[in-house]
Design a protein around this motif. Structure first.
Motif, PDB file in Angstrom:
ATOM      1  N   LEU A 157     -13.261  -2.895 -12.824  1.00 19.73           N
ATOM      2  CA  LEU A 157     -12.876  -1.515 -13.100  1.00 19.73           C
ATOM      3  C   LEU A 157     -11.388  -1.472 -13.406  1.00 19.73           C
ATOM      4  CD1 LEU A 157     -14.807   0.537 -10.409  1.00 19.73           C
ATOM      5  CD2 LEU A 157     -15.253   0.426 -12.859  1.00 19.73           C
ATOM      6  N   ASP A 158     -11.070  -0.912 -14.536  1.00 24.06           N
ATOM      7  CA  ASP A 158      -9.682  -0.901 -14.987  1.00 24.06           C
ATOM      8  C   ASP A 158      -8.891   0.150 -14.226  1.00 24.06           C
ATOM      9  OD1 ASP A 158      -7.467  -1.627 -16.482  1.00 24.06           O
ATOM     10  OD2 ASP A 158      -7.920  -0.195 -18.067  1.00 24.06           O
ATOM     11  N   ASN A 159      -7.752  -0.251 -13.742  1.00 21.75           N
ATOM     12  CA  ASN A 159      -6.830   0.683 -13.121  1.00 21.75           C
ATOM     13  C   ASN A 159      -5.457   0.344 -13.673  1.00 21.75           C
ATOM     14  OD1 ASN A 159      -5.022   2.071 -11.406  1.00 21.75           O
ATOM     15  ND2 ASN A 159      -6.600   2.155  -9.826  1.00 21.75           N
ATOM     16  N   ASP A 160      -4.887   1.259 -14.417  1.00 21.41           N
ATOM     17  CA  ASP A 160      -3.620   0.980 -15.085  1.00 21.41           C
ATOM     18  C   ASP A 160      -2.404   1.179 -14.176  1.00 21.41           C
ATOM     19  OD1 ASP A 160      -3.791   3.701 -14.942  1.00 21.41           O
ATOM     20  OD2 ASP A 160      -3.308   4.074 -17.041  1.00 21.41           O
ATOM     21  N   VAL A 161      -2.641   1.467 -12.912  1.00 28.52           N
ATOM     22  CA  VAL A 161      -1.529   1.640 -11.975  1.00 28.52           C
ATOM     23  C   VAL A 161      -1.167   0.268 -11.412  1.00 28.52           C
ATOM     24  CG1 VAL A 161      -0.759   2.789  -9.859  1.00 28.52           C
ATOM     25  CG2 VAL A 161      -2.317   3.965 -11.423  1.00 28.52           C
ATOM     26  N   ILE A 162      -0.038  -0.236 -11.841  1.00 28.52           N
ATOM     27  CA  ILE A 162       0.392  -1.593 -11.461  1.00 28.52           C
ATOM     28  C   ILE A 162       0.499  -1.734  -9.946  1.00 28.52           C
ATOM     29  CG2 ILE A 162       2.874  -1.144 -11.723  1.00 28.52           C
ATOM     30  CD1 ILE A 162       1.221  -4.420 -12.732  1.00 28.52           C
ATOM     31  N   GLU A 163       0.936  -0.679  -9.271  1.00 30.01           N
ATOM     32  CA  GLU A 163       1.069  -0.739  -7.815  1.00 30.01           C
ATOM     33  C   GLU A 163      -0.289  -0.914  -7.139  1.00 30.01           C
ATOM     34  OE1 GLU A 163       4.583   1.097  -9.591  1.00 30.01           O
ATOM     35  OE2 GLU A 163       2.468   1.635  -9.742  1.00 30.01           O
ATOM     36  N   TRP A 164      -1.342  -0.327  -7.724  1.00 29.94           N
ATOM     37  CA  TRP A 164      -2.692  -0.520  -7.187  1.00 29.94           C
ATOM     38  C   TRP A 164      -3.073  -1.988  -7.319  1.00 29.94           C
ATOM     39  CZ3 TRP A 164      -6.468   1.015  -4.174  1.00 29.94           C
ATOM     40  CH2 TRP A 164      -7.744   0.478  -4.342  1.00 29.94           C
ATOM     41  N   ARG A 165      -2.849  -2.553  -8.510  1.00 31.25           N
ATOM     42  CA  ARG A 165      -3.217  -3.954  -8.729  1.00 31.25           C
ATOM     43  C   ARG A 165      -2.439  -4.883  -7.797  1.00 31.25           C
ATOM     44  NH1 ARG A 165      -2.485  -4.577 -14.793  1.00 31.25           N
ATOM     45  NH2 ARG A 165      -2.267  -2.345 -15.013  1.00 31.25           N
ATOM     46  N   GLU A 166      -1.161  -4.589  -7.587  1.00 25.93           N
ATOM     47  CA  GLU A 166      -0.352  -5.412  -6.684  1.00 25.93           C
ATOM     48  C   GLU A 166      -0.855  -5.300  -5.246  1.00 25.93           C
ATOM     49  OE1 GLU A 166       3.581  -3.945  -7.416  1.00 25.93           O
ATOM     50  OE2 GLU A 166       3.853  -5.228  -9.180  1.00 25.93           O
ATOM     51  N   TYR A 167      -1.174  -4.082  -4.840  1.00 28.11           N
ATOM     52  CA  TYR A 167      -1.709  -3.878  -3.494  1.00 28.11           C
ATOM     53  C   TYR A 167      -3.033  -4.611  -3.325  1.00 28.11           C
ATOM     54  CZ  TYR A 167      -4.671  -1.791  -0.017  1.00 28.11           C
ATOM     55  OH  TYR A 167      -5.580  -1.618   0.987  1.00 28.11           O
ATOM     56  N   VAL A 168      -3.958  -4.455  -4.284  1.00 29.08           N
ATOM     57  CA  VAL A 168      -5.268  -5.095  -4.196  1.00 29.08           C
ATOM     58  C   VAL A 168      -5.118  -6.620  -4.119  1.00 29.08           C
ATOM     59  CG1 VAL A 168      -7.408  -5.564  -5.480  1.00 29.08           C
ATOM     60  CG2 VAL A 168      -6.590  -3.219  -5.234  1.00 29.08           C
ATOM     61  N   ALA A 169      -4.246  -7.177  -4.941  1.00 27.89           N
ATOM     62  CA  ALA A 169      -4.035  -8.629  -4.923  1.00 27.89           C
ATOM     63  C   ALA A 169      -3.537  -9.075  -3.547  1.00 27.89           C
ATOM     64  CB  ALA A 169      -3.058  -9.041  -6.018  1.00 27.89           C
TER      65      ALA A 169
ATOM     66  N   TRP B  59       0.832  -1.200   0.000  1.00 26.85           N
ATOM     67  CA  TRP B  59       0.000   0.000   0.000  1.00 26.85           C
ATOM     68  C   TRP B  59       0.872   1.256   0.000  1.00 26.85           C
ATOM     69  CZ3 TRP B  59      -0.314   3.895   3.710  1.00 26.85           C
ATOM     70  CH2 TRP B  59      -1.246   4.885   3.399  1.00 26.85           C
ATOM     71  N   ILE B  60       1.908   1.298   0.826  1.00 30.53           N
ATOM     72  CA  ILE B  60       2.808   2.455   0.886  1.00 30.53           C
ATOM     73  C   ILE B  60       3.454   2.688  -0.474  1.00 30.53           C
ATOM     74  CG2 ILE B  60       4.999   3.298   1.858  1.00 30.53           C
ATOM     75  CD1 ILE B  60       4.090   1.928   4.529  1.00 30.53           C
ATOM     76  N   HIS B  61       3.883   1.610  -1.114  1.00 32.35           N
ATOM     77  CA  HIS B  61       4.489   1.720  -2.444  1.00 32.35           C
ATOM     78  C   HIS B  61       3.483   2.304  -3.434  1.00 32.35           C
ATOM     79  CE1 HIS B  61       7.314   0.845  -5.617  1.00 32.35           C
ATOM     80  NE2 HIS B  61       6.387   0.148  -6.263  1.00 32.35           N
ATOM     81  N   PHE B  62       2.254   1.798  -3.396  1.00 33.04           N
ATOM     82  CA  PHE B  62       1.203   2.335  -4.262  1.00 33.04           C
ATOM     83  C   PHE B  62       0.961   3.811  -3.965  1.00 33.04           C
ATOM     84  CE2 PHE B  62      -3.293   3.574  -4.038  1.00 33.04           C
ATOM     85  CZ  PHE B  62      -3.483   3.839  -5.381  1.00 33.04           C
ATOM     86  N   ARG B  63       0.749   4.139  -2.691  1.00 29.47           N
ATOM     87  CA  ARG B  63       0.458   5.530  -2.294  1.00 29.47           C
ATOM     88  C   ARG B  63       1.522   6.486  -2.812  1.00 29.47           C
ATOM     89  NH1 ARG B  63       1.986   6.743   3.570  1.00 29.47           N
ATOM     90  NH2 ARG B  63       3.958   6.645   2.456  1.00 29.47           N
TER      91      ARG B  63
END
Length: 193
Positions: A153-165, A77-81
């Motif tokens: 819902l598409d989110n092209d931010v890879i860090e978001w997808r990694e955090y969500v997973a 999450w921190i990485h995504f933020r």
């Protein structure tokens, strides 16, 4: 008919749970950007302290393996933020507005994460999400269909997808929450793009 259902979902969510950008600025009214920025920074610091309190409380309730997993999710999450808010700053150039948008981003994302950590005890405590699913079911929109659309819902931010997973894997192990429902819930509750 299907498009009408999607339009209704969006309208319902906007009316029921507005996430206007100006609501972040409540209490920060000023004509000077420097004053607004200082106010937003104070709000961000308070939100960060609240998140840290919730995080420490959650860690105290968890066993060793779950503590390690939560720590890993928090790092994602921190990485995504950091990455996402930096991109928001860059999108707004290097003027005063960029600093305001960056601070607003940090504040909103931190508040969202605080709520996610608070809900670790019971995924069903996310009343806003599950109440909306139930209400939409009453007008004939199937739960599975709604969850499918929100999860997709598409989110092209890879860090978001990694955090969500990582978050949804953790929630599945902790509470048995379905990964797709978790993904849908996180997308529904996001207060930022």
């Amino acid at each position: 008919m299907r498009m009408l259902g999607v339009i209704f979902i969006v309208a319902f969510c906007v009316i029921q749970f507005p996430a206007a950008a100006d609501e972040v600025l409540i209490g920060c009214e000023s004509s000077r950007n420097s004053d607004i920025l200082a106010c937003l920074e104070k709000k961000r610091v308070l939100a960060d302290k609240a998140l840290n309190y919730e995080y420490k409380s959650a860690m105290a309730r968890l066993n060793g393996e779950n503590q390690i997993d939560l720590r890993n999710v928090q790092r994602k999450w921190i990485h995504f933020r950091d990455k996402f808010c930096l991109s928001v700053r860059k999108e707004n150039g290097m003027g005063a507005e960029a600093g305001l948008e960056y601070s607003r981003c940090l504040y909103r994302i931190t508040l969202d994460r605080k709520l996610e950590v608070q809900q670790l005890a019971s995924v069903l405590s996310d009343e806003k999400f599950y109440s909306s699913i139930i209400a939409l079911g009453r007008i004939g929109i199937e739960r599975a269909q709604l969850i499918e659309k929100l999860a997709a819902l598409d989110n092209d931010v890879i860090e978001w997808r990694e955090y969500v997973a990582a978050h949804c894997d953790f929630m599945s192990a902790l509470s048995g929450e379905n990964a797709k429902a978790c993904n849908a819930r996180l997308n529904f509750n996001r207060s930022y793009q």
